[in-house]
Scaffold this motif. Sequence first.
Motif, short mmCIF file in Angstrom:
data_model
loop_
_atom_site.label_atom_id
_atom_site.label_comp_id
_atom_site.label_asym_id
_atom_site.label_seq_id
_atom_site.Cartn_x
_atom_site.Cartn_y
_atom_site.Cartn_z
N LEU A 135 0.83 -1.20 0.00
CA LEU A 135 0.00 0.00 0.00
C LEU A 135 0.86 1.25 0.00
N ALA A 136 1.95 1.24 0.81
CA ALA A 136 2.84 2.41 0.84
C ALA A 136 3.50 2.62 -0.52
N SER A 137 3.90 1.53 -1.18
CA SER A 137 4.52 1.66 -2.50
C SER A 137 3.52 2.22 -3.51
N ILE A 138 2.28 1.74 -3.41
CA ILE A 138 1.26 2.26 -4.32
C ILE A 138 1.02 3.74 -4.08
N LEU A 139 0.91 4.10 -2.79
CA LEU A 139 0.67 5.52 -2.48
C LEU A 139 1.85 6.40 -2.91
N ARG A 140 3.09 5.89 -2.69
CA ARG A 140 4.25 6.69 -3.09
C ARG A 140 4.34 6.85 -4.60
N SER A 141 3.93 5.83 -5.33
CA SER A 141 4.04 5.89 -6.79
C SER A 141 2.90 6.67 -7.44
N MET A 142 1.87 7.00 -6.66
CA MET A 142 0.74 7.73 -7.24
C MET A 142 1.11 9.19 -7.47
N ALA A 143 0.68 9.71 -8.60
CA ALA A 143 0.89 11.13 -8.88
C ALA A 143 -0.16 11.97 -8.17
N ASP A 144 -1.30 11.36 -7.85
CA ASP A 144 -2.35 12.07 -7.15
C ASP A 144 -2.05 12.09 -5.65
N GLY A 145 -2.53 13.11 -4.98
CA GLY A 145 -2.37 13.21 -3.54
C GLY A 145 -3.46 12.44 -2.82
N VAL A 146 -3.09 11.70 -1.78
CA VAL A 146 -4.05 10.92 -0.99
C VAL A 146 -3.92 11.37 0.46
N ILE A 147 -5.04 11.76 1.05
CA ILE A 147 -5.07 12.23 2.44
C ILE A 147 -6.11 11.41 3.19
N THR A 148 -5.69 10.82 4.31
CA THR A 148 -6.61 10.07 5.17
C THR A 148 -6.80 10.84 6.46
N MET A 149 -8.06 11.01 6.86
CA MET A 149 -8.39 11.77 8.06
C MET A 149 -9.23 10.93 9.00
N ASN A 150 -9.11 11.20 10.30
CA ASN A 150 -9.96 10.51 11.26
C ASN A 150 -11.29 11.23 11.39
N ALA A 151 -12.13 10.76 12.30
CA ALA A 151 -13.47 11.33 12.42
C ALA A 151 -13.46 12.78 12.87
N GLN A 152 -12.36 13.21 13.50
CA GLN A 152 -12.25 14.61 13.93
C GLN A 152 -11.63 15.51 12.86
N GLN A 168 -8.57 15.22 11.63
CA GLN A 168 -7.12 15.33 11.74
C GLN A 168 -6.44 14.43 10.71
N VAL A 169 -5.43 14.97 10.05
CA VAL A 169 -4.73 14.21 9.02
C VAL A 169 -3.87 13.14 9.69
N ILE A 170 -4.04 11.88 9.27
CA ILE A 170 -3.28 10.79 9.88
C ILE A 170 -2.35 10.10 8.90
N VAL A 171 -2.71 10.06 7.61
CA VAL A 171 -1.86 9.42 6.61
C VAL A 171 -1.89 10.26 5.34
N THR A 172 -0.71 10.49 4.77
CA THR A 172 -0.60 11.18 3.48
C THR A 172 0.49 10.52 2.66
N ASN A 173 0.38 10.63 1.36
CA ASN A 173 1.47 10.20 0.49
C ASN A 173 2.30 11.44 0.13
N PRO A 174 3.49 11.25 -0.46
CA PRO A 174 4.37 12.41 -0.73
C PRO A 174 3.71 13.55 -1.51
N PRO A 175 2.95 13.30 -2.60
CA PRO A 175 2.32 14.43 -3.29
C PRO A 175 1.36 15.20 -2.39
N ALA A 176 0.56 14.47 -1.59
CA ALA A 176 -0.37 15.16 -0.70
C ALA A 176 0.38 15.91 0.40
N ASN A 177 1.47 15.34 0.88
CA ASN A 177 2.26 16.01 1.92
C ASN A 177 2.83 17.33 1.40
N ARG A 178 3.37 17.29 0.18
CA ARG A 178 3.89 18.54 -0.41
C ARG A 178 2.76 19.54 -0.64
#
Length: 610
Positions: free
Chosen positions: A265-282, A284-294
């Motif tokens: 999953l991490a390899s897939i997220l890192r290789s994606m050109a699109d940004g992926v952001i995962t948030m909890n119910a509040q 708060q950002v908990i997981v991002t891939n490099p494009p989304a982080n930038r």
Amino acid sequence: MILRSVVGKLWLTIIVLVTAVLLVLSLFLTEQIMETYYQAELHSLDQLAVQVKETLEKSSKDDQKEYLRSVLKVADLYDTYMIVLGPNGSVKPADVSPNVPDLPWQDILEQTEIDQVFGGKKQVLRGRVMVGEKGKATFPLFKNEIMMVAYPLKNKQGKVNGAVVLYRTQEQLSESQIKKLIFYSALIGIFLTTIFAFFLSSRITQPLIQMKKAAERMAKGQFSTRIPVRSHERDEIGDLSVAFNRMAAQLEESIHALSQEKEQLASILRSMADGVITMNAQGQVIVTNPPANRLLEDWDSDSDEGEESSKRGLPFQLDEIFLQVIAEEKELFGDVAKDGRTWAVVMAPLYARGDVSGAVAVLRDVTEERRLDKLRTDFVANVSHELRTPLAMLQGYSEALLDGFAQTPEEQREIATVINDESLRMGRLVRELLDLARMEAGHIRLETASVDVTELGRRILRKFQAIAREQEVTLIDKIPSIFAEVIWDEDKVEQVLTNLVDNAIRHTPKGGKVTLTINRIGDKAQLTVKDTGSGIPEEDLPFVFERFYKADKARTRGQSGGTGLGLSIVKHIVEAHGGTVTAKSKLGEGTRFVVQLPLTGPKKVEDSSI
């Protein structure tokens, strides 16, 4: 610390139980043994007293003295004191054991007891406390007991004429030795029990300690840890160890599978050109891939006052979408614009045990797609708008010819001239639209080479000499005879100067002037085209490089015959060379266009075509 461990608790429990049992047993044995011992001692003392009494009563006075000496010596050997009382209760030293304590015999027998003995009654005493002259115990507390038997002595007539007293003190009894023996036996039992209990508890808890250490190693990530199990130790604890090893193996396999899935999953997220952001119910950002982080870092650093992130930590551009997704529990689509770029956002809710636990957002930069869509839309709209007029004129004049409205050759020639001019204008418009579309799409090819700037400028002026004379406009040459070598696309720069000079001549009235100036400023060449025309309103200057932009009537395409695309093409060519173009103008004073191009040409050349 040992009392907090299982070994210590088990050991202490065994010691307490065994100690309690031994103490109870010791007390019980002491009571039983001492009771038996006292009974036996008292019986032997009583038998001895009876024997002495009977002998003294049957023997004569001379025999009594001799017998008493023998009995006293024998009694002394057996740690027994003997006192013979006379008729008046007195004691002669000869009638006392040699080693009897120097005490009044009244301290052994009370007066009432003496009276009872002289009254012919036997007295047996056990446990008398011996009292000294000042009322204090003569012996310590654990030596305060005596064992005494007193018999009255009678003459042949049966009258009491004395008494014989035999007694033993605590010192003569063996009670203390017996108690010490029991006490030491209990201590030895407790000591041996302690060693056995510690060995037994350690033996029992050793597998538990191994299990504890194995669990600690597994908590640190060492999932390959196992507990050794001996085949002859397959008891309950052994079965527990086997179950622990089986659990550890399954856990290791599960962790390994999860790690593989996580890496994938991490390899897939890192290789994606699109940004992926995962948030909890509040939110708060908990997981991002490099494009989304930038992207989040750029949005946070570029945010203005009032555009800070929400309290949930999300950029405000995403916050509203997140709240709507959580409230409606459905997937949402939308575009977010930030800093001149457009992002397509797809946000969907995440579920855990049937409840919404957060959301995941996928962001794609669609700026270029949206720009191309706008270009296509604008291109179609502009073409339809700009072609409508010439096509209408072509249709109208063609119908006039077909209907015979032109009777004379002059009228026919005039109509044909209009049709020809509109055809040329329409062809020029189409070419410029295609060129501009290529440029705006980034498909512009620059073929750079060394350019003679002086020759280029003068060639432009020679090209427009005839048109300038026809318009009665004076062309002024301010071009240096020698100029530094430059690396440009000569055709494209010539197109820039051609559009600027042509535009200046067309918008300059008769008697006006158009000046072309070329000079060097640092590492750049500055090309200036200045006219003395009617000028451009100040509010229209920021938009003159937009295609089909209509400024003042003095600059409209209807009067000038232009397509409205020349300045837009100029801007794209100049920017492709890494330069800048600006316009300055005042109404009634004319307009000046300033182009600055680096001498070495563009730093990056885009080489593509439609």
